[in-house]
Design a protein around this motif. Structure first.
Motif, PDB file in Angstrom:
ATOM      1  N   GLU A 303       0.825  -1.205   0.000  1.00  0.00           N
ATOM      2  CA  GLU A 303       0.000   0.000   0.000  1.00  0.00           C
ATOM      3  C   GLU A 303       0.862   1.260   0.000  1.00  0.00           C
ATOM      4  OE1 GLU A 303      -3.909   1.101  -0.543  1.00  0.00           O
ATOM      5  OE2 GLU A 303      -3.081  -0.892  -0.282  1.00  0.00           O
ATOM      6  N   ALA A 304       1.929   1.247   0.793  1.00  0.00           N
ATOM      7  CA  ALA A 304       2.835   2.399   0.815  1.00  0.00           C
ATOM      8  C   ALA A 304       3.526   2.567  -0.533  1.00  0.00           C
ATOM      9  CB  ALA A 304       3.874   2.212   1.922  1.00  0.00           C
ATOM     10  N   PHE A 305       3.882   1.462  -1.159  1.00  0.00           N
ATOM     11  CA  PHE A 305       4.525   1.505  -2.467  1.00  0.00           C
ATOM     12  C   PHE A 305       3.576   2.098  -3.517  1.00  0.00           C
ATOM     13  CE2 PHE A 305       6.642  -1.130  -6.035  1.00  0.00           C
ATOM     14  CZ  PHE A 305       7.514  -0.082  -6.318  1.00  0.00           C
ATOM     15  N   LYS A 306       2.295   1.768  -3.404  1.00  0.00           N
ATOM     16  CA  LYS A 306       1.303   2.346  -4.320  1.00  0.00           C
ATOM     17  C   LYS A 306       1.233   3.856  -4.160  1.00  0.00           C
ATOM     18  CE  LYS A 306      -1.870  -1.599  -4.831  1.00  0.00           C
ATOM     19  NZ  LYS A 306      -3.264  -2.061  -4.595  1.00  0.00           N
ATOM     20  N   TYR A 307       1.230   4.327  -2.919  1.00  0.00           N
ATOM     21  CA  TYR A 307       1.225   5.769  -2.684  1.00  0.00           C
ATOM     22  C   TYR A 307       2.469   6.414  -3.285  1.00  0.00           C
ATOM     23  CZ  TYR A 307      -2.727   5.777   0.556  1.00  0.00           C
ATOM     24  OH  TYR A 307      -3.974   5.685   1.119  1.00  0.00           O
ATOM     25  N   PHE A 308       3.593   5.758  -3.101  1.00  0.00           N
ATOM     26  CA  PHE A 308       4.863   6.287  -3.605  1.00  0.00           C
ATOM     27  C   PHE A 308       4.820   6.427  -5.121  1.00  0.00           C
ATOM     28  CE2 PHE A 308       9.355   5.539  -4.928  1.00  0.00           C
ATOM     29  CZ  PHE A 308       9.914   6.663  -4.351  1.00  0.00           C
ATOM     30  N   ILE A 309       4.350   5.395  -5.805  1.00  0.00           N
ATOM     31  CA  ILE A 309       4.260   5.437  -7.261  1.00  0.00           C
ATOM     32  C   ILE A 309       3.239   6.467  -7.714  1.00  0.00           C
ATOM     33  CG2 ILE A 309       3.549   4.099  -9.294  1.00  0.00           C
ATOM     34  CD1 ILE A 309       4.803   1.664  -8.053  1.00  0.00           C
ATOM     35  N   GLN A 310       2.141   6.559  -6.991  1.00  0.00           N
ATOM     36  CA  GLN A 310       1.124   7.551  -7.322  1.00  0.00           C
ATOM     37  C   GLN A 310       1.692   8.960  -7.178  1.00  0.00           C
ATOM     38  OE1 GLN A 310      -2.247   8.108  -4.664  1.00  0.00           O
ATOM     39  NE2 GLN A 310      -3.647   8.043  -6.407  1.00  0.00           N
ATOM     40  N   GLY A 313       3.429  10.216 -10.150  1.00  0.00           N
ATOM     41  CA  GLY A 313       2.630  10.493 -11.330  1.00  0.00           C
ATOM     42  C   GLY A 313       2.177   9.266 -12.082  1.00  0.00           C
ATOM     43  N   TYR A 314       2.424   8.065 -11.529  1.00  0.00           N
ATOM     44  CA  TYR A 314       1.992   6.828 -12.157  1.00  0.00           C
ATOM     45  C   TYR A 314       0.817   6.238 -11.379  1.00  0.00           C
ATOM     46  CZ  TYR A 314       6.537   7.197 -14.437  1.00  0.00           C
ATOM     47  OH  TYR A 314       7.630   7.648 -15.141  1.00  0.00           O
ATOM     48  N   MET A 315      -0.057   5.541 -12.087  1.00  0.00           N
ATOM     49  CA  MET A 315      -1.198   4.876 -11.465  1.00  0.00           C
ATOM     50  C   MET A 315      -2.035   5.840 -10.636  1.00  0.00           C
ATOM     51  SD  MET A 315       0.546   1.288 -10.232  1.00  0.00           S
ATOM     52  CE  MET A 315      -1.029   0.633  -9.695  1.00  0.00           C
ATOM     53  N   ALA A 316      -2.381   6.972 -11.240  1.00  0.00           N
ATOM     54  CA  ALA A 316      -3.113   8.000 -10.506  1.00  0.00           C
ATOM     55  C   ALA A 316      -4.492   7.531 -10.061  1.00  0.00           C
ATOM     56  CB  ALA A 316      -3.251   9.250 -11.377  1.00  0.00           C
ATOM     57  N   SER A 317      -5.079   6.577 -10.803  1.00  0.00           N
ATOM     58  CA  SER A 317      -6.426   6.118 -10.464  1.00  0.00           C
ATOM     59  C   SER A 317      -6.424   4.891  -9.570  1.00  0.00           C
ATOM     60  CB  SER A 317      -7.200   5.781 -11.751  1.00  0.00           C
ATOM     61  OG  SER A 317      -6.539   4.748 -12.468  1.00  0.00           O
ATOM     62  N   SER A 318      -5.233   4.513  -9.080  1.00  0.00           N
ATOM     63  CA  SER A 318      -5.129   3.310  -8.252  1.00  0.00           C
ATOM     64  C   SER A 318      -5.933   3.455  -6.967  1.00  0.00           C
ATOM     65  CB  SER A 318      -3.655   3.057  -7.913  1.00  0.00           C
ATOM     66  OG  SER A 318      -3.533   1.981  -7.029  1.00  0.00           O
ATOM     67  N   CYS A 319      -6.598   2.380  -6.587  1.00  0.00           N
ATOM     68  CA  CYS A 319      -7.397   2.386  -5.352  1.00  0.00           C
ATOM     69  C   CYS A 319      -6.500   2.105  -4.156  1.00  0.00           C
ATOM     70  CB  CYS A 319      -8.495   1.342  -5.420  1.00  0.00           C
ATOM     71  SG  CYS A 319      -9.764   1.711  -6.640  1.00  0.00           S
ATOM     72  N   MET A 320      -6.456   3.010  -3.233  1.00  0.00           N
ATOM     73  CA  MET A 320      -5.698   2.813  -2.011  1.00  0.00           C
ATOM     74  C   MET A 320      -6.673   2.326  -0.946  1.00  0.00           C
ATOM     75  SD  MET A 320      -2.945   3.587  -3.283  1.00  0.00           S
ATOM     76  CE  MET A 320      -2.324   4.503  -4.681  1.00  0.00           C
ATOM     77  N   THR A 321      -6.518   1.089  -0.563  1.00  0.00           N
ATOM     78  CA  THR A 321      -7.552   0.490   0.276  1.00  0.00           C
ATOM     79  C   THR A 321      -7.110   0.232   1.691  1.00  0.00           C
ATOM     80  OG1 THR A 321      -6.862  -1.675  -0.537  1.00  0.00           O
ATOM     81  CG2 THR A 321      -8.667  -0.593  -1.702  1.00  0.00           C
ATOM     82  N   ARG A 322      -6.112  -0.584   1.857  1.00  0.00           N
ATOM     83  CA  ARG A 322      -5.828  -1.133   3.175  1.00  0.00           C
ATOM     84  C   ARG A 322      -5.322  -0.082   4.148  1.00  0.00           C
ATOM     85  NH1 ARG A 322      -5.484  -6.626   4.612  1.00  0.00           N
ATOM     86  NH2 ARG A 322      -5.740  -7.141   2.422  1.00  0.00           N
ATOM     87  N   LEU A 356      -4.218   9.259   2.576  1.00  0.00           N
ATOM     88  CA  LEU A 356      -2.939   9.719   3.093  1.00  0.00           C
ATOM     89  C   LEU A 356      -1.961   9.905   1.940  1.00  0.00           C
ATOM     90  CD1 LEU A 356      -2.597   7.257   6.092  1.00  0.00           C
ATOM     91  CD2 LEU A 356      -3.397   9.604   6.169  1.00  0.00           C
ATOM     92  N   PRO A 357      -2.265  10.810   1.006  1.00  0.00           N
ATOM     93  CA  PRO A 357      -1.393  10.950  -0.157  1.00  0.00           C
ATOM     94  C   PRO A 357      -0.107  11.645   0.192  1.00  0.00           C
ATOM     95  CG  PRO A 357      -3.087  12.645  -0.197  1.00  0.00           C
ATOM     96  CD  PRO A 357      -3.389  11.764   0.969  1.00  0.00           C
ATOM     97  N   PRO A 358       0.989  11.297  -0.495  1.00  0.00           N
ATOM     98  CA  PRO A 358       2.247  11.967  -0.259  1.00  0.00           C
ATOM     99  C   PRO A 358       2.178  13.418  -0.693  1.00  0.00           C
ATOM    100  CG  PRO A 358       2.555   9.901  -1.460  1.00  0.00           C
ATOM    101  CD  PRO A 358       1.107  10.216  -1.446  1.00  0.00           C
ATOM    102  N   SER A 359       2.837  14.271   0.007  1.00  0.00           N
ATOM    103  CA  SER A 359       2.939  15.671  -0.384  1.00  0.00           C
ATOM    104  C   SER A 359       4.337  15.951  -0.873  1.00  0.00           C
ATOM    105  CB  SER A 359       2.643  16.568   0.828  1.00  0.00           C
ATOM    106  OG  SER A 359       2.996  17.892   0.552  1.00  0.00           O
ATOM    107  N   PRO A 360       4.466  16.703  -1.988  1.00  0.00           N
ATOM    108  CA  PRO A 360       5.800  16.971  -2.519  1.00  0.00           C
ATOM    109  C   PRO A 360       6.585  17.964  -1.684  1.00  0.00           C
ATOM    110  CG  PRO A 360       4.141  18.166  -3.757  1.00  0.00           C
ATOM    111  CD  PRO A 360       3.406  17.294  -2.790  1.00  0.00           C
ATOM    112  N   SER A 361       5.955  18.548  -0.686  1.00  0.00           N
ATOM    113  CA  SER A 361       6.629  19.612   0.041  1.00  0.00           C
ATOM    114  C   SER A 361       7.048  19.204   1.448  1.00  0.00           C
ATOM    115  CB  SER A 361       5.690  20.838   0.126  1.00  0.00           C
ATOM    116  OG  SER A 361       4.520  20.487   0.827  1.00  0.00           O
TER     117      SER A 361
END
Length: 368
Positions: A303-310, A313-322, A356-361
């Motif tokens: 799940e954390a890896f999905k957030y990181f990739i999102q 700029g990749y897999m923007a529509s990915s469902c973050m579930t767990r 809990l999306p990553p923030s670039p700042s």
């Protein structure tokens, strides 16, 4: 009427063409086997040969995910649990995944002869450009554990244009100090090679618990047919140099540091985090996790890896579930203030609306 329709539906399962069903099944089985085992390659480099396993047909518009394992492991034992995890398949099907084995560490590798000069950590890092060239990869997202994290860190510092992101588990970018050197000398006299490597892979609490995971790895290492090769890789890692990472000499790509709160390299990971750019670094400290979160907590790491990739700029529509459903997940935001970090606030899952999306700042420290 209902009974007749049910009878028809059963008989209509027959193939339209005789013999077609068996042929289709054979193709599906072959494709499934290829997906599970990947395509194995031998890549010649200036410092020796690397065994590489590739999964996926390739997507030139996206970087390849390149993994590098830890000491006492190979790519299968280190990453199979994570990359075969059900929720990881959403990532796997969208990226080419490349597993690199350190020289002589792959399953079935021939033993090196006595006196063989094994590659240094720097030299192993210098082998990776040949892998990218061999497969015509323009860029990668690196995923490394322990020694593999160090090797990918060195490669990224030398080839910043080739790496779009780094996931470093249990990374230690420092050379061994005198105390570590003395402790290792004593350990060499009193402990077997398998015990030394297990102390590197797991915390003392985990070793004392002597779980099935510990027993499995102890038996696998002690009975490995290429034990000499494992020892050479271990000595190479012990002789690593300091990467001298500082704020003005750091990674140019987004980085996610991962460490268990009971891992032997927790302090090293925390120190590394303090030296990186807080605007591009995420720090994931996993609660109740030891030295191998990719094996013991693949769900949270996926799940954390999905957030990181999102966030890249990749897999923007990915469902973050767990992670978003977890009531115990918290996000601690740390900001850089005149070279130091101060914890400003803690945002709970409910305050973020379940996301809990990553923030670039900012640099984030996530406890799962």
């Amino acid at each position: 009427m209902t009974t007749e329709m049910q009878d028809i539906s059963i008989t209509e399962e027959k193939p339209l063409l005789p013999g077609q069903s068996d042929a289709v099944k054979d193709v599906e089985i072959a494709a499934r086997i290829l997906l599970d085992h990947g395509q194995e390659h031998t890549v010649e480099t200036s410092h020796g040969v690397l065994h590489v396993t590739v999964h996926g047909a390739g997507n030139v518009r996206r970087p390849a995910i390149l993994t590098f394992h830890d000491v006492g492991m190979d790519s299968k034992s280190c990453f199979s649990t994570l990359f075969k995890f059900e929720e990881m398949q959403e990532i796997v099907k969208n990226f080419t995944v490349v597993h690199v084995d350190a020289p002589g560490q792959e399953e079935g590798a021939a033993m090196y002869p006595a006196g063989y000069q094994y590659a240094t950590m720097d030299q192993i890092s210098d082998m990776l450009p040949a892998v990218l060239q061999y497969f015509n990869f323009r860029t990668i997202i690196g995923v490394g554990v322990g020694a593999g994290a160090y090797i990918l860190s060195k490669f990224t510092l030398s080839n910043p244009e080739a790496v779009e992101g780094l996931v470093l588990v249990n990374v230690d970018t420092n050379a061994r100090g005198w105390m570590d050197w003395a402790a290792q000398k004593l350990s060499n006299l009193t402990s077997s090679l398998s015990d030394q490597i297990l102390s590197h892979l797991f915390s003392q609490e985990e070793l004392s618990a002597n779980t099935e995971l510990i027993q499995t790895h102890r038996e696998r290492i002690s009975k490995a047919p290429n034990l000499i090769n494992i020892e050479l890789f271990w000595k190479s890692y012990q002789g690593r140099r300091d990467l001298n990472i500082e704020r003005n000499n750091t990674f140019k790509c987004p980085v996610m540091l991962v460490v268990g709160d009971q891992a032997p390299y927790e302090e090293a990971a925390v120190e590394c985090n303090s030296k990186l750019d807080p605007t591009t670094t995420s720090f994931l400290k996993m609660a109740d996790a030891g030295g191998m979160p990719q094996l013991t907590q693949p769900s949270k790491l996926t799940e954390a890896f999905k957030y990181f990739i999102q966030g890249m700029g990749y897999m923007a529509s990915s469902c973050m579930t767990r992670l978003s459903r977890s009531r115990t997940t918290s996000l601690s935001s740390s900001y850089s203030m005149e070279g130091s970090r101060s914890r400003s606030r803690t945002l709970s899952q409910s305050e973020q609306g379940g996301q809990l999306p990553p923030s670039p700042s900012q640099t984030m420290e996530v406890s799962c």
